[in-house]
Design an enzyme around this catalytic site. Structure first.
Site, short mmCIF file in Angstrom:
data_model
loop_
_atom_site.label_atom_id
_atom_site.label_comp_id
_atom_site.label_asym_id
_atom_site.label_seq_id
_atom_site.Cartn_x
_atom_site.Cartn_y
_atom_site.Cartn_z
N CYS A 43 0.82 -1.22 0.00
CA CYS A 43 0.00 0.00 0.00
C CYS A 43 0.86 1.27 0.00
CB CYS A 43 -0.93 -0.02 1.21
SG CYS A 43 -1.89 1.48 1.36
N CYS A 48 -1.51 1.65 -3.11
CA CYS A 48 -2.50 2.73 -2.94
C CYS A 48 -1.91 4.14 -2.93
CB CYS A 48 -3.26 2.57 -1.63
SG CYS A 48 -3.38 0.93 -0.97
N LYS A 51 0.17 5.29 -6.10
CA LYS A 51 -0.81 5.32 -7.19
C LYS A 51 -1.72 6.54 -7.08
CE LYS A 51 -4.65 3.80 -6.41
NZ LYS A 51 -5.51 2.68 -6.19
N TYR A 179 -9.23 -3.26 -11.44
CA TYR A 179 -9.10 -1.85 -11.05
C TYR A 179 -7.70 -1.29 -11.27
CZ TYR A 179 -6.90 -2.62 -6.43
OH TYR A 179 -6.04 -2.93 -5.41
N GLU A 183 -7.08 2.01 -13.49
CA GLU A 183 -6.50 3.22 -12.89
C GLU A 183 -5.26 3.69 -13.66
OE1 GLU A 183 -7.96 2.64 -8.26
OE2 GLU A 183 -5.99 1.88 -8.81
N HIS A 437 -27.16 21.45 -0.87
CA HIS A 437 -27.25 22.02 -2.22
C HIS A 437 -26.28 23.17 -2.42
CE1 HIS A 437 -29.29 22.95 -5.94
NE2 HIS A 437 -29.31 24.22 -5.58
N GLU A 442 -26.10 15.35 -3.37
CA GLU A 442 -27.51 15.53 -3.01
C GLU A 442 -28.43 14.61 -3.82
OE1 GLU A 442 -29.51 19.33 -4.13
OE2 GLU A 442 -27.63 19.82 -5.16
C1 LIG Z 1 -1.05 -0.81 -7.68
C2 LIG Z 1 -1.88 -1.12 -6.47
C3 LIG Z 1 -2.84 -0.22 -6.07
C4 LIG Z 1 -3.62 -0.48 -4.96
N1 LIG Z 1 -4.55 0.43 -4.59
C5 LIG Z 1 -5.33 0.21 -3.51
C6 LIG Z 1 -6.28 1.16 -3.09
O1 LIG Z 1 -6.46 2.21 -3.72
N2 LIG Z 1 -6.99 0.91 -1.97
C7 LIG Z 1 -6.83 -0.25 -1.24
O2 LIG Z 1 -7.50 -0.43 -0.22
N3 LIG Z 1 -5.94 -1.19 -1.64
C8 LIG Z 1 -5.19 -0.98 -2.74
N4 LIG Z 1 -4.26 -1.91 -3.11
C9 LIG Z 1 -4.17 -3.19 -2.36
C10 LIG Z 1 -3.37 -3.02 -1.08
O3 LIG Z 1 -2.12 -2.48 -1.36
C11 LIG Z 1 -3.23 -4.37 -0.37
O4 LIG Z 1 -4.51 -4.92 -0.19
C12 LIG Z 1 -2.56 -4.24 0.98
O5 LIG Z 1 -1.30 -3.66 0.87
C13 LIG Z 1 -2.44 -5.63 1.64
O6 LIG Z 1 -1.74 -5.54 2.84
P1 LIG Z 1 -0.98 -6.81 3.41
O7 LIG Z 1 -0.51 -6.42 4.76
O8 LIG Z 1 -1.83 -8.01 3.28
O9 LIG Z 1 0.24 -7.07 2.43
P2 LIG Z 1 1.37 -6.10 1.87
O10 LIG Z 1 1.04 -4.68 2.08
O11 LIG Z 1 1.61 -6.56 0.49
O12 LIG Z 1 2.62 -6.42 2.79
C14 LIG Z 1 3.28 -7.65 2.74
C15 LIG Z 1 4.75 -7.42 3.07
O13 LIG Z 1 5.36 -8.67 3.33
C16 LIG Z 1 6.70 -8.62 2.82
N5 LIG Z 1 7.13 -10.02 2.69
C17 LIG Z 1 6.63 -10.96 1.86
N6 LIG Z 1 7.23 -12.15 2.11
C18 LIG Z 1 8.12 -11.94 3.10
C19 LIG Z 1 9.00 -12.79 3.80
N7 LIG Z 1 9.10 -14.11 3.54
N8 LIG Z 1 9.78 -12.26 4.76
C20 LIG Z 1 9.71 -10.93 5.06
N9 LIG Z 1 8.87 -10.09 4.43
C21 LIG Z 1 8.07 -10.59 3.48
C22 LIG Z 1 6.55 -7.87 1.53
O14 LIG Z 1 7.78 -7.29 1.12
C23 LIG Z 1 5.52 -6.79 1.92
O15 LIG Z 1 6.15 -5.62 2.37
C24 LIG Z 1 -3.44 -1.67 -4.21
C25 LIG Z 1 -2.47 -2.60 -4.62
C26 LIG Z 1 -1.70 -2.33 -5.74
C27 LIG Z 1 -0.66 -3.33 -6.17
#
Ligand SMILES: Cc1cc2nc3c(=O)[nH]c(=O)nc-3n(C[C@H](O)[C@H](O)[C@H](O)COP(=O)(O)OP(=O)(O)OC[C@H]3O[C@@H](n4cnc5c(N)ncnc54)[C@H](O)[C@@H]3O)c2cc1C
Length: 453
Positions: A43, A48, A51, A179, A183, A437, A442
């Protein structure tokens, strides 16, 4: 567990992992969190936030256009992509530092390394080769973009690289209809790139309400984005700086950039989940119960790696509920109903609750209210655009099941509509609210145009 180094080891410092780690620490747990890339996760670093900054940048183009009708003369306006990317990177670095500070302040130990699971209570930190024993392990590793395996796929980029281009593409071909594809198509187009969107399905944004899908597509086409449906890329050939995509029909399209936005998959590979006996779902995501617990009692998983609803606020809520359940003595799941979502396209699309098709599928008898109108900003600027608003109502109870909108400010408006939907608001409650308004919003409380029942 006797001899544990920590009470909780979190793998992945993204939206979900950071929230879970902080709350668990605030409940008194000894917490360690491993991150292999950058704290903040998808994110903050490549999702997010960056972007949305690019989306904001792209919207000035329309505002300059509209400004003319309002009496402004905008001369010499130029857009510089490297300036935007440098400023975006500065902001992301600031946020990353803030996440570090939050974790440290809560007493969470950050390990900058990839971590893998060895068994139900053991994690190996790859950089240091160290082993950590943990009472509980939380898998919060997120997901990554899929690349197709067509010949020449190595010439494509994903959203990860698209946020880091060193120059604005001249002509970008984007594969996908979700999406993220939409976007990026809209923001690159508004910034001046020629955009061709290729989607294998018959319409963009599968899963969203059909009316908003059609409306957004026609707005995108009217702005000059070329959309090709029902085809995939069969192969890609590089010729100097040009890429040539041959489609499944044999048609050829050339551009300087081809972006693959065909989906994301959970990060479950080479993580040691098999060694620990953790069950995965068919889609490769970690299978969990309502408390985010896997089939192994000491291992939990939250966020995109579980592929329930892949959105930041959902990962955060799941992480918080996990920490309260395991370390706060308040067991609670997170209810995935009525999660609002937005597409930061041009114009914006946002939605909460059931689409008309989903509601019918669930057996509801419906009243549908829909309105299309020109926003005030487009009247004297003479821009050909219209706002669409739609309410899906359960005719038996008068409850608002779904609210859908395409138009400027849709995400901000739907966020507040989500409160009403969550509270079980009826159409009569919407009608009783007094209009503010003149606004676009609205229309939500003055919708009398029943289009079907
Ligand atoms: C281009 C794009 C736009 C988006 N826009 C939106 C939006 O507008 N609104 C919205 O709500 N969501 C959006 N999302 C989705 C959102 O980013 C994710 O749903 C959210 O980040 C998920 O969080 P998470 O904690 O599950 O995983 P992540 O945020 O992906 O975090 C996982 C972390 O784990 C780390 N990792 C993985 N494996 C290991 C390991 N073995 N050891 C150590 N570290 C590890 C990774 O490096 C990463 O930093 C977007 C996603 C993308 C790709």
């Amino acid at each position: 567990m006797a001899g544990a180094d920590v009470d909780l080891f979190v793998i992945g410092a993204g939206s979900g992992g950071v929230r879970a780690a902080r709350i668990a620490a605030e409940h008194g747990a000894r917490v360690m969190i491993a991150e292999e890339y950058r704290v903040g996760g998808t994110c903050v670093i490549r999702g997010c936030v960056p972007k949305k900054l690019l989306v904001h940048a792209s919207r000035f183009a329309h505002e300059f256009e509209d400004a003319v009708g309002f009496g402004w003369t905008v001369t010499g306006a130029k857009f510089d992509w490297p300036t935007l990317i440098a400023n975006k990177d500065k902001e992301i670095a600031r946020l990353e530092a803030a996440y570090h500070a939050t974790l440290k302040h809560a007493g969470v130990e950050i390990v900058e390394s990839r971590a893998v699971i060895e068994d139900a209570h053991t994690i190996r930190i790859l950089k240091a080769g160290a082993r950590i024993r943990a009472e509980t392990i939380l898998v919060a590793t997120g997901g990554h973009p899929v690349r197709s395996d067509t010949p020449g796929a190595e010439f494509t980029v994903t959203s990860n690289e698209a946020l880091q281009f060193d120059r604005l593409p001249g002509h970008i071909i984007i594969q996908g209809g979700g999406y993220i594809a939409i976007e990026f198509a809209c923001l690159f187009h508004a910034m001046g790139a020629q955009v061709t969107l290729l989607h294998r399905g018959p319409e963009i944004l599968r899963g969203f309400d059909d009316d908003v899908r059609h409306h957004l597509r026609s707005e995108m086409v009217a702005r000059g984005i070329k959309i090709i449906f029902g085809q995939t890329v069969a192969s890609i050939r590089k010729d100097g700086h040009q890429l040539e995509a041959t489609l499944s029909s044999g048609e050829k399209h050339c551009g300087d950039t081809i972006m693959s936005a065909i989906g994301r998959v959970p990060n479950t590979k080479n993580l040691g989940l098999e060694a620990a006996g953790v069950k995965l779902k068919k889609d490769g995501a970690v299978a969990v119960d309502e408390f985010s617990k896997t089939n192994i009692p000491s291992i939990y998983a939250i966020g995109d790696v579980t592929n329930r609803i892949a959105l930041t606020p959902v990962a955060i809520r799941e992480g918080h509920a996990f920490a309260d359940t395991v370390f706060g003595k308040t067991p609670r799941g997170f209810d995935h109903l009525s999660v609002p979502s937005a597409v930061f396209s041009e114009p914006e699309l946002a939605t909460v609750g059931l689409s008309e098709a989903k509601a019918r599928e669930q057996g509801f008898k419906l009243d549908i209210y829909r309105s299309g109108f020109r926003p005030l900003t487009a009247t004297i600027s003479n821009r050909a655009t219209s706002i669409l608003m739609k309410l899906v109502i359960d005719r038996t109870t008068d409850r608002v099941l779904g609210v859908h909108m395409v138009g400027a400010g849709a995400a901000e408006i739907i966020q507040m509509a989500a409160v009403a939907v969550r509270m079980g608001a009826k159409k009569s409650d919407f009608d009783a609210a007094v209009a503010l308004h003149p606004t676009s919003a609205e229309e939500m409380v003055t919708l009398h145009n029943k289009v079907s029942g």
